[in-house]
Motif scaffolding. Sequence first.
Motif, PDB file in Angstrom:
ATOM      1  N   ASP A 250      40.042  55.804  50.799  1.00  0.00           N
ATOM      2  CA  ASP A 250      39.168  55.476  49.933  1.00  0.00           C
ATOM      3  C   ASP A 250      38.578  54.022  49.853  1.00  0.00           C
ATOM      4  O   ASP A 250      37.875  53.666  49.089  1.00  0.00           O
ATOM      5  N   THR A 251      38.774  53.326  50.939  1.00  0.00           N
ATOM      6  CA  THR A 251      38.236  51.842  51.371  1.00  0.00           C
ATOM      7  C   THR A 251      36.849  51.788  51.210  1.00  0.00           C
ATOM      8  O   THR A 251      36.197  51.055  50.588  1.00  0.00           O
ATOM      9  N   GLU A 252      35.848  52.782  51.852  1.00  0.00           N
ATOM     10  CA  GLU A 252      34.501  52.834  52.030  1.00  0.00           C
ATOM     11  C   GLU A 252      34.125  52.731  50.519  1.00  0.00           C
ATOM     12  O   GLU A 252      33.248  52.468  50.012  1.00  0.00           O
ATOM     13  N   MET A 253      34.621  53.948  49.617  1.00  0.00           N
ATOM     14  CA  MET A 253      34.005  54.348  48.417  1.00  0.00           C
ATOM     15  C   MET A 253      34.285  53.222  47.444  1.00  0.00           C
ATOM     16  O   MET A 253      33.532  52.756  46.713  1.00  0.00           O
ATOM     17  N   LEU A 254      35.574  52.346  47.422  1.00  0.00           N
ATOM     18  CA  LEU A 254      36.148  51.300  46.730  1.00  0.00           C
ATOM     19  C   LEU A 254      35.234  50.158  47.047  1.00  0.00           C
ATOM     20  O   LEU A 254      34.758  49.334  45.974  1.00  0.00           O
ATOM     21  N   LEU A 255      34.785  49.968  48.409  1.00  0.00           N
ATOM     22  CA  LEU A 255      33.710  49.076  48.676  1.00  0.00           C
ATOM     23  C   LEU A 255      32.311  48.984  48.150  1.00  0.00           C
ATOM     24  O   LEU A 255      31.941  48.091  47.553  1.00  0.00           O
ATOM     25  N   SER A 256      32.018  50.184  48.338  1.00  0.00           N
ATOM     26  CA  SER A 256      30.735  50.458  47.666  1.00  0.00           C
ATOM     27  C   SER A 256      30.649  50.345  46.024  1.00  0.00           C
ATOM     28  O   SER A 256      29.696  49.849  45.559  1.00  0.00           O
ATOM     29  N   LEU A 257      31.781  50.753  45.508  1.00  0.00           N
ATOM     30  CA  LEU A 257      31.887  50.550  43.809  1.00  0.00           C
ATOM     31  C   LEU A 257      31.851  49.078  43.755  1.00  0.00           C
ATOM     32  O   LEU A 257      31.395  48.367  42.647  1.00  0.00           O
ATOM     33  N   ALA A 258      32.672  48.107  44.335  1.00  0.00           N
ATOM     34  CA  ALA A 258      32.662  46.872  44.107  1.00  0.00           C
ATOM     35  C   ALA A 258      31.585  45.994  44.293  1.00  0.00           C
ATOM     36  O   ALA A 258      31.201  45.336  43.623  1.00  0.00           O
ATOM     37  N   GLU A 259      30.768  46.572  45.411  1.00  0.00           N
ATOM     38  CA  GLU A 259      29.480  45.831  45.729  1.00  0.00           C
ATOM     39  C   GLU A 259      28.573  46.135  44.581  1.00  0.00           C
ATOM     40  O   GLU A 259      27.736  45.240  44.197  1.00  0.00           O
ATOM     41  N   GLU A 260      28.581  47.457  44.019  1.00  0.00           N
ATOM     42  CA  GLU A 260      27.509  47.793  42.949  1.00  0.00           C
ATOM     43  C   GLU A 260      27.814  47.063  41.939  1.00  0.00           C
ATOM     44  O   GLU A 260      27.060  46.642  41.283  1.00  0.00           O
ATOM     45  N   MET A 261      29.251  47.010  41.498  1.00  0.00           N
ATOM     46  CA  MET A 261      29.471  45.975  40.233  1.00  0.00           C
ATOM     47  C   MET A 261      29.404  44.881  40.388  1.00  0.00           C
ATOM     48  O   MET A 261      28.721  44.079  39.371  1.00  0.00           O
ATOM     49  N   ALA A 262      29.241  43.994  41.552  1.00  0.00           N
ATOM     50  CA  ALA A 262      29.010  42.728  41.731  1.00  0.00           C
ATOM     51  C   ALA A 262      27.590  42.594  41.591  1.00  0.00           C
ATOM     52  O   ALA A 262      27.033  41.539  40.999  1.00  0.00           O
TER      53      ALA A 262
ATOM     54  N   TYR B 112      25.616  44.239  39.604  1.00  0.00           N
ATOM     55  CA  TYR B 112      25.449  44.112  38.179  1.00  0.00           C
ATOM     56  C   TYR B 112      26.080  42.748  37.534  1.00  0.00           C
ATOM     57  O   TYR B 112      26.187  42.829  36.172  1.00  0.00           O
ATOM     58  N   GLY B 113      26.468  42.046  38.033  1.00  0.00           N
ATOM     59  CA  GLY B 113      27.090  40.402  37.544  1.00  0.00           C
ATOM     60  C   GLY B 113      28.695  40.720  37.261  1.00  0.00           C
ATOM     61  O   GLY B 113      29.086  39.637  36.601  1.00  0.00           O
ATOM     62  N   TYR B 114      29.249  41.726  37.511  1.00  0.00           N
ATOM     63  CA  TYR B 114      30.789  41.740  37.369  1.00  0.00           C
ATOM     64  C   TYR B 114      31.610  40.826  38.433  1.00  0.00           C
ATOM     65  O   TYR B 114      31.380  41.331  39.574  1.00  0.00           O
ATOM     66  N   ARG B 115      31.999  39.729  38.211  1.00  0.00           N
ATOM     67  CA  ARG B 115      32.554  38.905  39.012  1.00  0.00           C
ATOM     68  C   ARG B 115      34.202  39.040  39.244  1.00  0.00           C
ATOM     69  O   ARG B 115      34.611  38.190  40.139  1.00  0.00           O
ATOM     70  N   CYS B 116      35.007  39.571  38.254  1.00  0.00           N
ATOM     71  CA  CYS B 116      36.272  39.762  38.390  1.00  0.00           C
ATOM     72  C   CYS B 116      36.823  40.984  38.491  1.00  0.00           C
ATOM     73  O   CYS B 116      36.154  41.931  37.843  1.00  0.00           O
ATOM     74  N   ILE B 117      38.028  41.365  38.670  1.00  0.00           N
ATOM     75  CA  ILE B 117      38.553  42.501  38.554  1.00  0.00           C
ATOM     76  C   ILE B 117      40.075  42.675  38.387  1.00  0.00           C
ATOM     77  O   ILE B 117      40.667  41.532  38.314  1.00  0.00           O
ATOM     78  N   ALA B 118      40.450  43.563  37.634  1.00  0.00           N
ATOM     79  CA  ALA B 118      41.701  43.647  37.102  1.00  0.00           C
ATOM     80  C   ALA B 118      42.180  45.013  37.855  1.00  0.00           C
ATOM     81  O   ALA B 118      41.587  46.035  37.788  1.00  0.00           O
ATOM     82  N   TYR B 119      43.646  44.860  38.415  1.00  0.00           N
ATOM     83  CA  TYR B 119      44.177  46.157  39.230  1.00  0.00           C
ATOM     84  C   TYR B 119      45.652  46.195  38.881  1.00  0.00           C
ATOM     85  O   TYR B 119      46.280  45.233  38.613  1.00  0.00           O
ATOM     86  N   PRO B 120      45.949  47.408  39.036  1.00  0.00           N
ATOM     87  CA  PRO B 120      47.498  47.790  38.449  1.00  0.00           C
ATOM     88  C   PRO B 120      48.238  47.332  39.947  1.00  0.00           C
ATOM     89  O   PRO B 120      48.023  47.589  40.986  1.00  0.00           O
ATOM     90  N   VAL B 121      49.370  46.697  39.581  1.00  0.00           N
ATOM     91  CA  VAL B 121      50.308  46.015  40.645  1.00  0.00           C
ATOM     92  C   VAL B 121      51.295  47.319  41.293  1.00  0.00           C
ATOM     93  O   VAL B 121      51.362  47.333  42.359  1.00  0.00           O
TER      94      VAL B 121
ATOM     95  N   THR C 123      35.817  39.534  42.445  1.00  0.00           N
ATOM     96  CA  THR C 123      35.153  40.593  42.928  1.00  0.00           C
ATOM     97  C   THR C 123      34.854  40.418  44.607  1.00  0.00           C
ATOM     98  O   THR C 123      35.138  41.056  45.651  1.00  0.00           O
ATOM     99  N   ASP C 124      34.458  39.378  44.755  1.00  0.00           N
ATOM    100  CA  ASP C 124      33.998  38.876  46.108  1.00  0.00           C
ATOM    101  C   ASP C 124      35.159  38.801  46.993  1.00  0.00           C
ATOM    102  O   ASP C 124      35.078  39.349  48.329  1.00  0.00           O
ATOM    103  N   SER C 125      36.399  38.338  46.732  1.00  0.00           N
ATOM    104  CA  SER C 125      37.550  38.670  47.300  1.00  0.00           C
ATOM    105  C   SER C 125      37.871  40.011  47.835  1.00  0.00           C
ATOM    106  O   SER C 125      38.095  40.194  48.929  1.00  0.00           O
ATOM    107  N   LEU C 126      37.753  40.719  46.784  1.00  0.00           N
ATOM    108  CA  LEU C 126      37.908  42.248  46.996  1.00  0.00           C
ATOM    109  C   LEU C 126      36.995  42.888  47.950  1.00  0.00           C
ATOM    110  O   LEU C 126      37.284  43.322  48.954  1.00  0.00           O
ATOM    111  N   ILE C 127      35.781  42.536  47.927  1.00  0.00           N
ATOM    112  CA  ILE C 127      34.750  42.992  49.010  1.00  0.00           C
ATOM    113  C   ILE C 127      35.099  42.572  50.340  1.00  0.00           C
ATOM    114  O   ILE C 127      35.070  43.192  51.189  1.00  0.00           O
ATOM    115  N   ASN C 128      35.439  41.019  50.532  1.00  0.00           N
ATOM    116  CA  ASN C 128      35.822  40.477  51.828  1.00  0.00           C
ATOM    117  C   ASN C 128      36.939  41.140  52.459  1.00  0.00           C
ATOM    118  O   ASN C 128      37.109  41.558  53.501  1.00  0.00           O
ATOM    119  N   ASN C 129      38.058  41.360  51.475  1.00  0.00           N
ATOM    120  CA  ASN C 129      39.026  41.976  52.010  1.00  0.00           C
ATOM    121  C   ASN C 129      38.963  43.502  52.451  1.00  0.00           C
ATOM    122  O   ASN C 129      39.448  44.114  53.410  1.00  0.00           O
TER     123      ASN C 129
END
Length: 103
Positions: free
Chosen positions: A7-19, A21-30, A67-73
């Motif tokens: 799912d990496t490519e799909m998650l990357l596309s989502l993160a780039e799209e949300m970024a 739109y101005g979304y600068r941070c994410i929260a994720y379940p540990v 969000t930028d850290s997620l995209i880079n990773n």
Amino acid sequence: MIINIADTEMLLSLAEEMASYGYRCIAYPVNMLTDSDTIQFFKSSMGAEDYCLVGANDVDYFKSMPTDSLINNLKIVMKSEIDTATLLILPHLPVWKGIRRKF
């Protein structure tokens, strides 16, 4: 962060799209698999941190990151050509599950 590498490519596309739109941070379940249904996007770091603190118990434990850290990773994962049948743990610096190798 634990993701299904398939799912990496799909998650990357989502993160780039949300970024975009101005979304600068994410929260994720540990303690759960992070995907498009479990990741939350926020326009401020305060919003992400508040989200992480609201439901902080043993079952629903969330962490935040830019969000930028997620995209880079995720781009690093895409370039690394990992076997897509595995899971990957991405804290702020990614760690391979099983191998426990940092990059």
